[in-house]
Design a protein around this motif. Structure first.
Motif, PDB file in Angstrom:
ATOM      1  N   ASP A   1      -2.688   3.244 -12.480  1.00 17.66           N
ATOM      2  CA  ASP A   1      -1.386   2.364 -11.978  1.00 17.66           C
ATOM      3  C   ASP A   1      -1.760   1.220 -13.127  1.00 17.66           C
ATOM      4  O   ASP A   1      -0.933   1.077 -13.486  1.00 17.66           O
ATOM      5  CB  ASP A   1      -0.614   2.582 -10.647  1.00 17.66           C
ATOM      6  CG  ASP A   1      -0.010   3.573 -10.632  1.00 17.66           C
ATOM      7  OD1 ASP A   1      -0.240   3.925 -10.873  1.00 17.66           O
ATOM      8  OD2 ASP A   1       0.439   3.407  -9.144  1.00 17.66           O
TER       9      ASP A   1
ATOM     10  N   LEU B   1     -18.401  -1.276  -5.022  1.00 20.46           N
ATOM     11  CA  LEU B   1     -17.921  -1.580  -3.625  1.00 20.46           C
ATOM     12  C   LEU B   1     -18.270  -2.753  -4.313  1.00 20.46           C
ATOM     13  O   LEU B   1     -17.572  -4.228  -3.232  1.00 20.46           O
ATOM     14  CB  LEU B   1     -18.151  -1.353  -2.005  1.00 20.46           C
ATOM     15  CG  LEU B   1     -17.701   0.105  -1.719  1.00 20.46           C
ATOM     16  CD1 LEU B   1     -18.490   0.265  -0.612  1.00 20.46           C
ATOM     17  CD2 LEU B   1     -16.740  -0.066  -0.687  1.00 20.46           C
TER      18      LEU B   1
ATOM     19  N   GLU C   1       1.140  -1.207   0.041  1.00 22.28           N
ATOM     20  CA  GLU C   1       0.353  -0.035  -0.237  1.00 22.28           C
ATOM     21  C   GLU C   1       0.716   1.122   0.509  1.00 22.28           C
ATOM     22  O   GLU C   1       1.634   1.582   0.665  1.00 22.28           O
ATOM     23  CB  GLU C   1      -1.425  -0.141   0.999  1.00 22.28           C
ATOM     24  CG  GLU C   1      -2.141   1.051   2.097  1.00 22.28           C
ATOM     25  CD  GLU C   1      -2.499   1.847   0.758  1.00 22.28           C
ATOM     26  OE1 GLU C   1      -3.031   1.145   0.278  1.00 22.28           O
ATOM     27  OE2 GLU C   1      -2.855   2.987   0.029  1.00 22.28           O
TER      28      GLU C   1
ATOM     29  N   THR D   1     -12.242   3.796  -0.800  1.00 19.21           N
ATOM     30  CA  THR D   1     -13.237   2.895   0.099  1.00 19.21           C
ATOM     31  C   THR D   1     -13.904   3.527   1.499  1.00 19.21           C
ATOM     32  O   THR D   1     -14.503   3.594   2.136  1.00 19.21           O
ATOM     33  CB  THR D   1     -11.635   1.787   0.616  1.00 19.21           C
ATOM     34  OG1 THR D   1     -12.462   1.295  -0.768  1.00 19.21           O
ATOM     35  CG2 THR D   1     -13.054   0.844   1.512  1.00 19.21           C
TER      36      THR D   1
ATOM     37  N   ALA E   1     -21.473   1.355   1.347  1.00 16.19           N
ATOM     38  CA  ALA E   1     -23.035   0.656   0.658  1.00 16.19           C
ATOM     39  C   ALA E   1     -22.210  -0.176  -0.349  1.00 16.19           C
ATOM     40  O   ALA E   1     -22.237   0.628  -1.412  1.00 16.19           O
ATOM     41  CB  ALA E   1     -23.885   1.880   0.409  1.00 16.19           C
TER      42      ALA E   1
HETATM   43  C1  FAD Z   1     -17.037   9.892  -1.461  1.00 19.11           C
HETATM   44  C2  FAD Z   1     -17.459   8.831  -2.417  1.00 19.11           C
HETATM   45  C3  FAD Z   1     -18.213   7.761  -1.930  1.00 19.11           C
HETATM   46  C4  FAD Z   1     -18.313   6.375  -2.674  1.00 19.11           C
HETATM   47  N1  FAD Z   1     -19.951   5.671  -1.669  1.00 19.11           N
HETATM   48  C5  FAD Z   1     -19.650   3.908  -2.329  1.00 19.11           C
HETATM   49  C6  FAD Z   1     -20.979   3.464  -1.701  1.00 19.11           C
HETATM   50  O1  FAD Z   1     -21.252   3.998  -0.268  1.00 19.11           O
HETATM   51  N2  FAD Z   1     -20.591   2.561  -2.274  1.00 19.11           N
HETATM   52  C7  FAD Z   1     -20.143   1.652  -3.585  1.00 19.11           C
HETATM   53  O2  FAD Z   1     -20.277   0.700  -3.872  1.00 19.11           O
HETATM   54  N3  FAD Z   1     -19.459   2.762  -4.217  1.00 19.11           N
HETATM   55  C8  FAD Z   1     -18.512   4.053  -3.059  1.00 19.11           C
HETATM   56  N4  FAD Z   1     -18.117   4.565  -3.844  1.00 19.11           N
HETATM   57  C9  FAD Z   1     -16.999   4.106  -5.115  1.00 19.11           C
HETATM   58  C10 FAD Z   1     -15.898   2.554  -3.563  1.00 19.11           C
HETATM   59  O3  FAD Z   1     -15.427   3.902  -3.141  1.00 19.11           O
HETATM   60  C11 FAD Z   1     -15.037   2.319  -5.136  1.00 19.11           C
HETATM   61  O4  FAD Z   1     -15.685   1.786  -5.922  1.00 19.11           O
HETATM   62  C12 FAD Z   1     -14.307   1.427  -4.344  1.00 19.11           C
HETATM   63  O5  FAD Z   1     -13.488   1.740  -2.650  1.00 19.11           O
HETATM   64  C13 FAD Z   1     -12.725   0.971  -4.676  1.00 19.11           C
HETATM   65  O6  FAD Z   1     -12.499  -0.022  -3.863  1.00 19.11           O
HETATM   66  P1  FAD Z   1     -10.519  -0.330  -4.517  1.00 19.11           P
HETATM   67  O7  FAD Z   1      -9.982  -1.236  -3.582  1.00 19.11           O
HETATM   68  O8  FAD Z   1     -10.491  -0.807  -5.370  1.00 19.11           O
HETATM   69  O9  FAD Z   1     -10.102   1.241  -4.736  1.00 19.11           O
HETATM   70  P2  FAD Z   1      -9.351   2.379  -3.505  1.00 19.11           P
HETATM   71  O10 FAD Z   1     -10.674   1.887  -2.282  1.00 19.11           O
HETATM   72  O11 FAD Z   1      -8.740   3.215  -3.921  1.00 19.11           O
HETATM   73  O12 FAD Z   1      -7.928   1.639  -2.702  1.00 19.11           O
HETATM   74  C14 FAD Z   1      -6.986   1.688  -3.550  1.00 19.11           C
HETATM   75  C15 FAD Z   1      -5.274   1.061  -2.681  1.00 19.11           C
HETATM   76  O13 FAD Z   1      -4.801   1.190  -3.501  1.00 19.11           O
HETATM   77  C16 FAD Z   1      -3.682   1.974  -3.203  1.00 19.11           C
HETATM   78  N5  FAD Z   1      -2.770   2.023  -4.736  1.00 19.11           N
HETATM   79  C17 FAD Z   1      -2.524   2.699  -5.670  1.00 19.11           C
HETATM   80  N6  FAD Z   1      -1.725   3.096  -6.421  1.00 19.11           N
HETATM   81  C18 FAD Z   1      -0.595   1.973  -5.460  1.00 19.11           C
HETATM   82  C19 FAD Z   1       0.819   1.627  -5.925  1.00 19.11           C
HETATM   83  N7  FAD Z   1       1.072   1.905  -7.171  1.00 19.11           N
HETATM   84  N8  FAD Z   1       1.063   0.943  -4.681  1.00 19.11           N
HETATM   85  C20 FAD Z   1       0.645   0.509  -4.057  1.00 19.11           C
HETATM   86  N9  FAD Z   1      -0.585   0.893  -3.488  1.00 19.11           N
HETATM   87  C21 FAD Z   1      -0.814   2.228  -4.318  1.00 19.11           C
HETATM   88  C22 FAD Z   1      -4.455   3.212  -3.119  1.00 19.11           C
HETATM   89  O14 FAD Z   1      -3.758   4.241  -2.119  1.00 19.11           O
HETATM   90  C23 FAD Z   1      -5.683   3.018  -2.093  1.00 19.11           C
HETATM   91  O15 FAD Z   1      -5.293   2.145  -0.711  1.00 19.11           O
HETATM   92  C24 FAD Z   1     -18.204   6.201  -2.944  1.00 19.11           C
HETATM   93  C25 FAD Z   1     -16.318   7.057  -3.889  1.00 19.11           C
HETATM   94  C26 FAD Z   1     -16.688   8.134  -3.338  1.00 19.11           C
HETATM   95  C27 FAD Z   1     -14.995   8.606  -3.938  1.00 19.11           C
END
Ligand code: FAD
Length: 469
Positions: free
Chosen positions: A233, A446, A44, A53, A59
Motif C-alpha cells: 500500500d 527490525l 491497523e 513483526t 532480533a
Molecule cells: C518469519 C520472519 C522472521 C523474521 N525475523 C526477523 C528478525 O529476527 N529480525 C529482523 O530484523 N527482521 C526479521 N524479519 C523481518 C521483520 O519482521 C520486518 O522487517 C519488520 O517486522 C517490519 O516491521 P513493520 O512495522 O515495517 O511491518 P509489519 O510488522 O508487517 O507491520 C505492518 C502493519 O501494517 C498493517 N497494514 C498494512 N497495510 C495497512 C493499511 N493499508 N492500513 C492499515 N494497516 C495496514 C499490517 O496489517 C501490519 O500489522 C522477519 C520476517 C519474517 C516474515
C-alpha cells in the motif's frame, strides 16, 4: 487504494500524527510522537495487530548501544556502515546507512530505558556479516513478545490504536501535502479523517503476488512467509504522489524454513557445525556464507528441499534457548537416529550419503583447511551420535525495497526534495540491503522498523506542531 484530490473536503476531526500500521515501525513511531508531545492515532487493518513483526525472531541489529558498553564490546556507527557496505558490495545508500548506524543504538537504549522494552545483546547469532555481536532481543527471544512489549508501552503512553481500520486512500493537495486519510472498515463503510502528518508503517509488498512477480521475478512462484497484510500500500501511494522508489528487487529470504511445519530452523545449528544436504544426500553450498541468500541455492535443489543435519548435543543446546527448536520438537519435525545409516533411512536419503559428506567435513577439519565450499570447520566439535536432521525449504520473508527516505524518515521525490508531511519506515521504506537478496544483514528488518519508526514519529510530531491549528 489511491490518492484523492478533492481539496474542498473539510474534515470533522484532524489528527496531528496518524500512523498506518501497528507493527514494530508503527508502534515505535507512535511512542516517539508521544514523547515529542503530539497526539497520535495508529490505524491497523487487522483485528489483532501482528504484522511481520510478530512472525519474526525479534532480533534487531544496532550499533554502539548501552548493551555493547555493558559487555565491553567496542562498536561504532563507522563500523556498522563498513559492514553494511561490505555486505552489499557498496550498493546500499551510504547516507541512509550512516543515519541508521548512528541512530540504531540510541533507539535500542531509548526503548529499553524509557519504555520498558528491554532489548539485550545476543551472542548466539554472531558473524553472518556483523563484525561484532549486534543483535538485540527481548527476554523471550521472539517477535510476538517484542510486539506485545511495544503494545504495552503504547498503552502506557496513551497512544490511540484503531484496529480493523484499513487505510484505503490518502487525501492530498496539489503540492503533495497529505490532508487526510480514508479508512475502510470490515463491513465496507468508509470514514474520512484529517491529518497534519502521516507516517507510513504498513510494510512492504511480499504478500502481493503481482508486485513480487514484477520486482522479484525469481521469487514469483516461491513460498511467501511474511504477513499477508504486506500488500504494498505504501508503495502504491508513494508512486501516485511522485515519490522515489529504490532497490525494489531486494528482499530478505531464508533457506531454512522447516517443511512442512513452517517454523524457522535456528541458524546456530549451522553456525555451530551442522551442515545441509539436498534430497540426493549431497552438500551444495557454504551454509553460512549468506543467511538471506541461502534461499536461492536451497530452492535450486531437487523439489526445492534440503536437510539440515546436526547432532543430539547441538539439539539439546538449541532447545535450551530457542522457542522455534522447541516448537519443532513438539511438532515431531526433528528426525533423530543412532547412526548415519539409520538417519539416511529415516530421511529417505541415499545409503552412505550423510556419512560420506560428514567424512569430507572431518577431513577438512583435521587438515585445518576450507572445505570444497570454502567453509571452515576447525574449532567446531565433530558431530557425534545421535545424529539429527530437519527438512527445510527456501522462502521470501520480507521485501527490502521501497520509498526512498532521508535521515529523518521523510519521503523523498526523485529530485531529492521531501514530500511536505509524509514519513515512512520499516518495510515501507527502502532498506540498507542494496538491490539484492545477499545484501541483507541479520536484524536489519527490525532495525529499519524501530530506528526509522522512532525518527519518523519524532519528525512528524515536530512538523505537525509547526502547522497552523
Ligand atoms: C518469519 C520472519 C522472521 C523474521 N525475523 C526477523 C528478525 O529476527 N529480525 C529482523 O530484523 N527482521 C526479521 N524479519 C523481518 C521483520 O519482521 C520486518 O522487517 C519488520 O517486522 C517490519 O516491521 P513493520 O512495522 O515495517 O511491518 P509489519 O510488522 O508487517 O507491520 C505492518 C502493519 O501494517 C498493517 N497494514 C498494512 N497495510 C495497512 C493499511 N493499508 N492500513 C492499515 N494497516 C495496514 C499490517 O496489517 C501490519 O500489522 C522477519 C520476517 C519474517 C516474515
Amino acid at each position: 487504494m489511491g490518492i484523492l484530490r478533492d481539496s474542498q473536503l473539510a474534515f470533522e476531526h484532524v489528527v496531528p500524527v496518524a500512523v498506518v500500521g501497528a507493527g514494530a515501525c508503527g508502534l515505535t513511531a507512535a511512542l516517539a510522537a508521544r514523547d515529542a508531545g503530539a497526539e497520535v492515532l495508529v490505524l491497523e487493518r487487522d483485528k489483532h495487530p501482528a504484522g511481520s513483526t510478530a512472525m519474526s525472531l525479534g532480533a534487531m541489529c544496532a550499533a554502539a548501544s548501552a548493551e555493547h558498553r555493558r559487555h565491553g564490546i567496542e562498536d561504532s556507527a563507522e563500523r556498522f556502515v563498513a559492514d553494511v557496505m561490505a555486505k552489499t558490495q557498496g550498493r546500499a545508500d551510504p547516507r541512509l546507512a550512516r543515519a541508521i548506524a548512528e541512530q540504531s543504538g540510541p533507539a535500542v537504549d531509548w526503548l529499553t530505558e524509557n519504555h520498558d522494552v528491554p532489548l539485550r545483546l545476543d551472542f548466539k547469532w554472531t558473524s553472518l556479516g556483523h563484525s561484532v555481536p549486534r543483535l538485540h532481543l527481548p527476554p523471550g527471544r521472539n517477535g510476538e513478545e517484542l510486539l506485545s512489549l511495544l503494545g504495552r508501552a503504547c498503552e502506557r503512553a496513551e497512544v490511540a490504536v484503531m484496529t480493523e481500520a484499513r487505510v484505503r486512500d490518502l487525501h492530498a493537495g496539489p503540492d503533495g501535502r497529505i490532508r487526510g486519510i480514508r479508512i475502510e472498515r470490515p463491513d465496507g463503510h468508509t470514514e474520512d479523517l484529517g491529518v497534519d502528518t502521516l507516517v507510513l508503517a504498513c510494510c512492504g509488498f511480499g504478500g502481493h503476488r503481482d508486485m513480487v512477480a514484477q520486482h522479484i521475478p525469481d521469487m514469483a512462484n516461491s513460498r511467501y512467509f511474511g504477513h499477508e497484510g504486506n500488500q504494498g500500500d505504501a508503495i502504491h501511494w508513494g508512486q501516485a504522489l511522485g515519490a522515489q522508489l529504490a532497490d525494489m528487487s531486494a528482499y530478505q529470504g531464508l533457506g531454512t524454513l522447516a517443511d512442512p511445519q513452517q517454523v524457522i530452523v535456528p541458524h546456530p545449528l549451522l553456525l555451530e557445525g551442522g551442515f545441509m544436504v539436498n534430497l540426493r544426500g549431497e552438500r551444495f553450498t557454504h551454509e553460512n556464507a549468506n543467511i538471506s541468500g541461502m534461499c536461492v541455492p536451497v530452492l535450486a535443489q531437487p523439489e526445492g528441499l534440503a536437510w539440515v543435519v546436526f547432532d543430539g548435543r547441538r539439539n539439546t543446546a538449541c532447545l535450551a534457548h530457542s522457542v522455534e527448536q522447541r516448537q519443532l520438537a513438539e511438532l515431531g519435525a526433528i528426525k533423530q537416529a543412532a547412526s548415519w545409516d539409520e538417519l539416511e533411512q529415516r530421511c529417505n536419503l541415499p545409503r552412505g550419503s550423510l556419512e560420506r559428506e560428514n567424512s569430507h567435513i572431518d577431513a577438512a577439519r583435521r587438515a585445518g583447511q576450507v572445505d570444497a565450499f570454502g567453509r571452515r570447520f576447525d574449532g567446531l566439535e565433530p558431530l557425534q551420535p545421535p545424529y539429527c536432521a530437519l527438512r527445510v525449504t527456501g522462502a521470501l520473508f520480507h521485501t527490502q525495497g521501497g520509498l526512498v527516505v532521508d535521515g529523518q524518515a521523510r519521503v523523498l521525490r526523485p529530485d531529492g526534495s521531501a514530500l511536505p508531511n509524509l514519513f515512512a519506515g520499516g518495510g515501507a521504506a527502502r532498506s540498507i540491503s542494496g538491490p539484492m537478496v545477499t545484501g541483507y544483514l541479520p536484524g536489519v528488518g527490525l532495525c529499519m522498523a524501530i530506528t526509522l519508526g522512532r525518527l519518523a514519529g519524532d519528525a512528524a510530531a515536530k512538523s505537525s506542531q509547526r502547522q497552523p491549528s
